[in-house]
Design a protein around this motif. Structure first.
Motif, PDB file in Angstrom:
ATOM      1  N   PHE A  70      37.017  33.594 -29.261  1.00 40.22           N
ATOM      2  CA  PHE A  70      37.752  32.324 -29.140  1.00 40.22           C
ATOM      3  C   PHE A  70      38.058  32.032 -27.673  1.00 40.22           C
ATOM      4  O   PHE A  70      37.979  30.889 -27.224  1.00 40.22           O
ATOM      5  CB  PHE A  70      39.060  32.351 -29.945  1.00 40.22           C
ATOM      6  N   ARG A 129      34.842  31.125 -25.719  1.00 42.84           N
ATOM      7  CA  ARG A 129      34.461  29.738 -25.968  1.00 42.84           C
ATOM      8  C   ARG A 129      35.424  28.771 -25.270  1.00 42.84           C
ATOM      9  O   ARG A 129      34.992  27.783 -24.668  1.00 42.84           O
ATOM     10  CB  ARG A 129      34.448  29.481 -27.478  1.00 42.84           C
ATOM     11  N   VAL A 175      34.692  25.415 -23.313  1.00 41.85           N
ATOM     12  CA  VAL A 175      34.930  24.143 -24.005  1.00 41.85           C
ATOM     13  C   VAL A 175      36.214  23.459 -23.526  1.00 41.85           C
ATOM     14  O   VAL A 175      36.261  22.233 -23.409  1.00 41.85           O
ATOM     15  CB  VAL A 175      34.967  24.403 -25.530  1.00 41.85           C
ATOM     16  N   TYR A 176      37.239  24.234 -23.280  1.00 41.38           N
ATOM     17  CA  TYR A 176      38.536  23.682 -22.871  1.00 41.38           C
ATOM     18  C   TYR A 176      38.857  24.033 -21.418  1.00 41.38           C
ATOM     19  O   TYR A 176      40.020  24.042 -21.015  1.00 41.38           O
ATOM     20  CB  TYR A 176      39.648  24.219 -23.786  1.00 41.38           C
ATOM     21  N   ARG A 177      37.827  24.317 -20.669  1.00 36.24           N
ATOM     22  CA  ARG A 177      37.855  24.835 -19.311  1.00 36.24           C
ATOM     23  C   ARG A 177      39.083  24.498 -18.457  1.00 36.24           C
ATOM     24  O   ARG A 177      39.803  25.372 -18.012  1.00 36.24           O
ATOM     25  CB  ARG A 177      36.604  24.299 -18.624  1.00 36.24           C
ATOM     26  N   ARG A 228      41.764  22.608 -19.221  1.00 39.62           N
ATOM     27  CA  ARG A 228      43.015  22.290 -19.907  1.00 39.62           C
ATOM     28  C   ARG A 228      43.994  23.441 -19.712  1.00 39.62           C
ATOM     29  O   ARG A 228      43.604  24.592 -19.568  1.00 39.62           O
ATOM     30  CB  ARG A 228      42.771  22.080 -21.407  1.00 39.62           C
ATOM     31  N   LEU A 235      41.646  32.300 -38.161  1.00 39.75           N
ATOM     32  CA  LEU A 235      41.166  31.011 -38.660  1.00 39.75           C
ATOM     33  C   LEU A 235      42.008  30.545 -39.847  1.00 39.75           C
ATOM     34  O   LEU A 235      42.425  29.387 -39.912  1.00 39.75           O
ATOM     35  CB  LEU A 235      39.693  31.104 -39.056  1.00 39.75           C
ATOM     36  N   VAL A 264      45.345  29.202 -38.625  1.00 38.28           N
ATOM     37  CA  VAL A 264      45.263  27.873 -38.006  1.00 38.28           C
ATOM     38  C   VAL A 264      45.172  26.806 -39.105  1.00 38.28           C
ATOM     39  O   VAL A 264      45.836  25.774 -39.046  1.00 38.28           O
ATOM     40  CB  VAL A 264      44.073  27.787 -37.025  1.00 38.28           C
ATOM     41  N   PHE A 265      44.386  27.082 -40.140  1.00 37.38           N
ATOM     42  CA  PHE A 265      44.296  26.156 -41.276  1.00 37.38           C
ATOM     43  C   PHE A 265      45.659  26.004 -41.947  1.00 37.38           C
ATOM     44  O   PHE A 265      46.082  24.895 -42.267  1.00 37.38           O
ATOM     45  CB  PHE A 265      43.291  26.658 -42.316  1.00 37.38           C
ATOM     46  N   GLN A 293      47.874  23.871 -40.343  1.00 40.01           N
ATOM     47  CA  GLN A 293      47.287  22.542 -40.148  1.00 40.01           C
ATOM     48  C   GLN A 293      47.423  22.168 -38.672  1.00 40.01           C
ATOM     49  O   GLN A 293      47.806  21.051 -38.328  1.00 40.01           O
ATOM     50  CB  GLN A 293      47.944  21.509 -41.058  1.00 40.01           C
ATOM     51  N   VAL A 306      43.704  20.131 -32.944  1.00 43.87           N
ATOM     52  CA  VAL A 306      43.150  20.551 -31.665  1.00 43.87           C
ATOM     53  C   VAL A 306      44.199  20.228 -30.594  1.00 43.87           C
ATOM     54  O   VAL A 306      45.035  19.342 -30.793  1.00 43.87           O
ATOM     55  CB  VAL A 306      41.790  19.839 -31.453  1.00 43.87           C
ATOM     56  N   TYR A 307      44.194  20.972 -29.489  1.00 40.29           N
ATOM     57  CA  TYR A 307      45.151  20.828 -28.385  1.00 40.29           C
ATOM     58  C   TYR A 307      46.623  20.965 -28.801  1.00 40.29           C
ATOM     59  O   TYR A 307      47.468  20.168 -28.398  1.00 40.29           O
ATOM     60  CB  TYR A 307      45.002  19.452 -27.681  1.00 40.29           C
ATOM     61  N   ALA A 320      41.772  29.503 -30.080  1.00 38.02           N
ATOM     62  CA  ALA A 320      40.709  28.896 -30.900  1.00 38.02           C
ATOM     63  C   ALA A 320      40.795  27.374 -30.860  1.00 38.02           C
ATOM     64  O   ALA A 320      39.776  26.688 -30.872  1.00 38.02           O
ATOM     65  CB  ALA A 320      40.802  29.395 -32.341  1.00 38.02           C
TER      66      ALA A 320
END
Lengths: 603, 603
Positions: B66, B69, B73-75, B77, B271, B274-275, B278, B281-282, B305
């Motif tokens: 996570f 990635r 992906v979120y470099r 932030r 995972l 996180v679900f 709810q 993202v961010y 993640a």
């Protein structure tokens, strides 16, 4: 490079469990490309005492568990709607148990293949769970293939059962006749007729039931299902590596290949796809993406994971899309750019501003900015993802950044048309030189091949080890797509490796030329391929479908339009008006166009 | 019952890949409790040709991916904020690489244990990634334990390195002195001082840096990290079953046990969590849950993640909570009911109506309806989850149904106080008779033991095979919690198995008596245990902490209050005023209260 299978010493313990540190088999390589750490077990590695692996703390990963859980957690919520048919999650689970039980009673053995040939009817949804629940492997066939291709796929997959929707029964018989002819010793698969109709919705239905009476079949879906037992004990995969589905690729570029998904890969890609869609709990999903296409981009399983409601549609028309959005409060849907195109360009009498915001995920080919813009105007929020059948569908997505909200529509559309970043299920996404395997610089200019790595990449091509090996060369999956990587790390696909036009030594992205062609106000859609050229080697040749009612426009006018907006060498030298051949999933069949361009002869 | 390790024939292929169907090792049992399908390979099982397992399509599941990635992906932030310290995801990744590299340079070997003793400082966040990236196992110790318990845990875990926050250096030295005294041959772990301060925020800081100078240490965190190399090649787990963390349980009921998490279990529970939250993202996550508690309920990995921002806090006070919510636009936070209690009951000068809705997840013990109500008034949306260290923290949650929105506050609170349904990562959740293993009827009345099954259940108790085996008896994990199952399938925990009071043959749930006690307007908090009784066997004994400023209330008044609201046999016969002993995670230490009740003598 060497591979070792190192197996640790193991013992049998009397009670139902095994010491964890004594059981696992690890698999290592000297490859320094990551993933495996060493050639042999480090001496210092200490086994851990006290651990066990038992059914209490281990189960093979499988998307079937999403349904098993939903039957308990989302029990009385609506799982599926088809016309006047409404099911709850508990009912869907019970029906899948019955169907799985009935499948085993047909004489199938674990690992047998069950094929389908059907649009997005409830049976397609149920089969995605019931088939693996019976220990079998699903093979959802593309409904728009011809009998000859279908017979090849049926032979290749060795399907034991074929589920066919009534409107495709003629097609299925055509394929089966060819299958038997090609090999007289071959036993034809058993045929199960799906005669589900959506009842009260005549628009969404078709009058194909008359066909059913003309052709024979072995079982009828609902009768077969009802003969099953809802107390059936689910046949769990022996290992999460067991295959769950074989998906034949749409074959835009070559002969179809059987892409095999494992239970593990399907489970992990389903979760990654739900994340990528930012799909909330209780989504209402409109089935405009064919379920036979990468298992509906893994969302057949994904909607079950989130306790959503599946709105099934036999036909996809703009009128039905708008009607269903209002009627069922659709929250999410998907579609190739063709579907977006259809929505945007349909008559204004059918087009409605949406009563609420609808999230629509597009993928399959880069969406045109002007279509994205029009979709936004209507009230859709378009997200863009990218992937291949070999990556279980979605692999990357254009993750939206809040700071982009304030940009102009044009800038936003330009950013959104990019394929973006890897989803949560992948280990790696790179744009690489396929020969040297060097990663290209992130300058937004240097082209390379898109490559994937991770658990959500397919297990391989069924019965084609050579193709599998080639696809995985250098420990990366080679997509065959050309892209650049932008300074922010987002990739942008420029073309299929095979579709690039090389003119006077310059690489021309057919996609970029298509973008300009499509922005002409008379053009409905366009595709560009190479035409042989005695001087330049190749030059771009544009195939253009004009909008309805447009007449009298000349090829020269279109060419001039392109020359005003592109470097001269990139502008098409030839324009041909007419329909554009496409696959069922909306991909342009460039191999057909290439042939046509060749037939035009060298310039 | 028998276990077999069936290994298929395998071959070595020259190129970097192995045939999938030749390599996997499956593990089967004759147990019919599910998960494994048979004793031996079904004859009909056909191996599938053409498949490969290579780094292109396989990597061990690990939450470290996570971060890898997110760095891409979120470099840019913000990953983490601590006072005036701001890091981006790219920086966090670089720092973790350096730290991992530095750890290996300290002479550690793969599989060594690294312990921590620190509050929610950035180092704690980074160590959760850096330690596994160096092939090591993390052991986050509870900061509120005494030196003697800590020395036992350090000995048991065989930690090679101990990271200590400056304010806990005295405690660590106390533990290390005892460790060496208990076994003169034992090498003391290397001590790394964490002297991170949040700079500009004096309230959130403490003046403990003076301690640092009094006690010795081997390395300083930031210096050690800076000595590392950001080009470090991450040591991947050899198998996803490799341990990633040992979490000693808080020990409310017995001596601490080392709960071992695997990379796979941690990945999957992250995972699922996180679900369950709810979490979009961010997210902006406020760290009010101790990171040493089940790895921050797996959200240390979860925030990575989803590309969120971690707001680190050394101390948790209502004032700091309200301040940070406004300052950082917190979206999500968590906390045991003690934290909710603290928020609700803090002086009105500190309490502020929130500028935006904040999602808060609570768990640890059933929340009191009146606290839930007050939290809602302030602008929090409280969700309720339940689990144990053995289930990686969250295992169930009270999944909210939209139709409940229209109910009265009281009804909503009553529903929300239930522990609910299994999350996405579990295979099974049942309430069972622990002797017969029969599932109790879902009548909301019959009590049984909560049992879990699935990949998110621990690997076992470190060095205690007997305890592991006992916990997994009958192929289910036994939680030790008593619950009922309601007709809608939601479970409601009534008590710890050990906390039930048996009075004249009737089972009394201590939780229900506590709920009534807490609703008395003079009561700040209450706990109920059994007191020996010559006639009834046991009777309820209530320990009550009164609100500040309350005086002159008599035990009889409280008892009368309970008798008016409970069946007489359930009302406490004894009330003791005073503080309630608790663990660091806010759990009441009932074993201490039971001892006190015993010391009161029989009634």
């Amino acid at each position: 490079m060497r591979f070792l299978l190192t197996k640790r010493v193991f013992k049998i313990f009397p009670p139902r469990c095994q010491r964890l540190w004594l059981t696992y088999t690890s698999f290592s390589s000297t490859s320094h490309s990551g993933g495996f750490s060493g050639d042999s077990e480090p001496e210092s590695w200490r086994t851990m005492e006290g651990l066990l692996r038992t059914p209490a703390n281990f189960a093979p990963l499988s998307p079937v568990t999403f349904l098993e859980r939903s039957a308990k957690v989302y029990r009385d919520r609506t799982s599926l709607v088809f016309g006047s048919v409404y099911h709850t999650w508990f009912q869907t689970y019970q029906r899948c148990l019955c169907l799985a039980s009935a499948l085993t009673s047909l004489g199938t053995s674990t690992g047998d293949v069950v094929a389908t040939l059907a649009p997005n009817v409830p049976a397609m949804y149920e089969l995605h769970f019931a088939v693996p629940m019976a220990g079998l492997i699903l093979c959802p066939l593309n409904t728009r293939l011809d009998p000859s291709t279908l017979s090849v796929l049926l032979a290749h997959s060795e399907a034991k059962i074929l589920f066919v929707d009534q409107q495709l029964l003629e097609l299925a018989h055509g394929a089966l006749d060819l299958l038997v002819k090609s090999d007289r010793t071959r036993k034809s698969p058993k045929l199960v007729l799906i005669s589900q109709s959506n009842g009260d919705d005549s628009e969404n239905d078709d009058s194909s039931s008359k066909f059913a009476s003309q052709y024979s079949f072995d079982y009828e879906y609902e009768t077969l299902l009802q003969s099953g037992n809802s107390e059936f004990e689910v046949i769990k995969p022996r290992s999460e590596w067991d295959p769950i589905s074989i998906n034949y690729t749409s074959g835009t570029t070559s002969s179809p290949k059987g892409v095999v998904y494992s239970h593990r890969g399907a489970y992990l890609n389903t979760l990654a796809t739900v994340f990528l869609h930012q799909m909330p709990v209780y989504p209402v999903y409109l089935w405009t993406v064919p379920m036979f296409h990468g298992n509906g981009w893994c969302l057949i399983w994904g909607v079950a994971a989130q306790g959503g409601t599946n709105i099934c549609l036999k036909k996809v028309t703009p009128k039905l899309i708008f009607k269903n959005i209002s009627m069922h409060q659709i929250t999410n849907m998907g579609g190739a750019p063709t579907v977006l195109n259809m929505i945007v360009k349909c008559p204004v009498t059918e087009q409605k501003r949406l009563p609420h915001r609808v999230e629509i995920m597009t993928g399959g080919s880069p969406p045109q900015p002007q279509i994205l813009a029009k979709m936004e105007e209507l009230g859709f929020n378009v997200s863009h993802m990218y992937g291949l059948t070999e990556t279980h569908g979605p692999g990357t997505y254009c993750l939206w950044k809040p700071e982009w909200d304030s940009l102009s529509l044009e800038e936003r559309c330009k950013l959104k048309a990019r394929q973006g970043v890897q989803h949560l299920g992948l280990e790696g996404l790179e744009v690489k030189d396929p020969v040297t395997m060097e990663t290209v610089p992130d300058d937004g200019l240097t082209m390379g091949e898109v490559m994937f790595k991770g658990n959500t990449v397919m297990s391989g091509y069924y019965k084609d080890l050579e193709a599998t090996r080639k696809a995985f060369e250098g420990d990366w999956f080679h997509s065959g797509d050309l892209a650049v990587k932008h300074p922010d790390g987002y990739i942008e696909v420029k073309d299929r490796l095979k579709d690039v036009i090389i003119s006077g030594g310059e690489n021309i992205s057919s996609v970029e030329v298509e973008r300009v062609l499509s922005s002409h106000q008379a053009v409905f859609e366009a595709a560009v391929v190479a035409r042989p050229d005695n001087h330049w080697g190749e030059t771009p040749c544009g195939f253009v479908k004009l909008k309805d009612g447009i007449d009298g426009i000349k090829p020269e006018e279109i060419i001039r339009f392109c020359r005003d907006r592109l470097p001269h060498y990139m502008a098409p030298k030839t324009i041909v008006f007419g329909d554009i051949p496409k696959t069922s999933t909306g991909k342009v069949q460039k191999h057909i166009l290439r042939k046509r361009a060749e037939e035009l002869g060298s310039l």
